[in-house]
Design an enzyme around this catalytic site. Structure first.
Site, short mmCIF file in Angstrom:
data_model
loop_
_atom_site.label_atom_id
_atom_site.label_comp_id
_atom_site.label_asym_id
_atom_site.label_seq_id
_atom_site.Cartn_x
_atom_site.Cartn_y
_atom_site.Cartn_z
N ILE A 182 -2.62 -4.66 -1.32
CA ILE A 182 -3.05 -5.46 -0.16
C ILE A 182 -3.03 -4.56 1.06
O ILE A 182 -2.15 -3.72 1.20
CB ILE A 182 -2.14 -6.68 0.04
CG1 ILE A 182 -2.64 -7.54 1.17
CG2 ILE A 182 -0.70 -6.30 0.27
CD1 ILE A 182 -1.93 -8.86 1.30
N CYS A 183 -3.99 -4.71 1.90
CA CYS A 183 -4.04 -3.92 3.15
C CYS A 183 -3.55 -4.78 4.29
O CYS A 183 -4.05 -5.87 4.51
CB CYS A 183 -5.47 -3.46 3.44
SG CYS A 183 -6.11 -2.34 2.19
N LEU A 184 -2.55 -4.29 4.99
CA LEU A 184 -2.00 -5.02 6.12
C LEU A 184 -2.26 -4.26 7.41
O LEU A 184 -2.33 -3.11 7.46
CB LEU A 184 -0.49 -5.23 5.96
CG LEU A 184 -0.07 -6.05 4.76
CD1 LEU A 184 1.44 -6.09 4.68
CD2 LEU A 184 -0.62 -7.45 4.83
N THR A 201 0.87 -1.17 0.00
CA THR A 201 0.00 0.00 0.00
C THR A 201 0.90 1.22 0.00
O THR A 201 2.12 1.12 0.25
CB THR A 201 -0.89 0.02 1.26
OG1 THR A 201 -0.05 0.09 2.41
CG2 THR A 201 -1.80 -1.19 1.33
#
Length: 96
Positions: free
Chosen positions: A94-96, A49
């Protein structure tokens, strides 16, 4: 061409062709970000991101380049979108 073929065929000539279509003239600063994004992708199998990318830039390249204004000056139509496209990577994040 699907993403796997793009990733396998990626090289600097391909990147320059895509950059030209995006109206970006590649400089050393652009390449620095492109190679870092590719490194992250192939090491962790993710697209970072924007927030994660900024943290990694700060750690690996330097604080002076780890801000949105700098990255937008390089990739004005979306840091992740344009950089991933030029790097031959998928544009999803992708969201982490």
């Amino acid at each position: 061409m699907n993403n796997n073929n793009t990733q396998q065929k990626w090289n600097t000539k391909y990147a320059l062709k895509i950059a030209k279509k995006e109206n970006i003239i590649m400089t050393e600063n652009h390449w620095e970000i492109i190679y870092l994004i590719r490194k992250i992708y192939f090491k962790y199998n993710i697209n970072p991101t924007n927030r994660i990318l900024l943290k990694i830039i700060k750690k690996e390249i330097g604080n002076n380049k780890s801000n949105n204004l700098y990255l937008l000056s390089l990739f004005p139509h979306g840091i992740i979108k344009q950089a991933n496209k030029i790097a031959g990577l998928p544009t999803s994040t992708i969201c982490l």
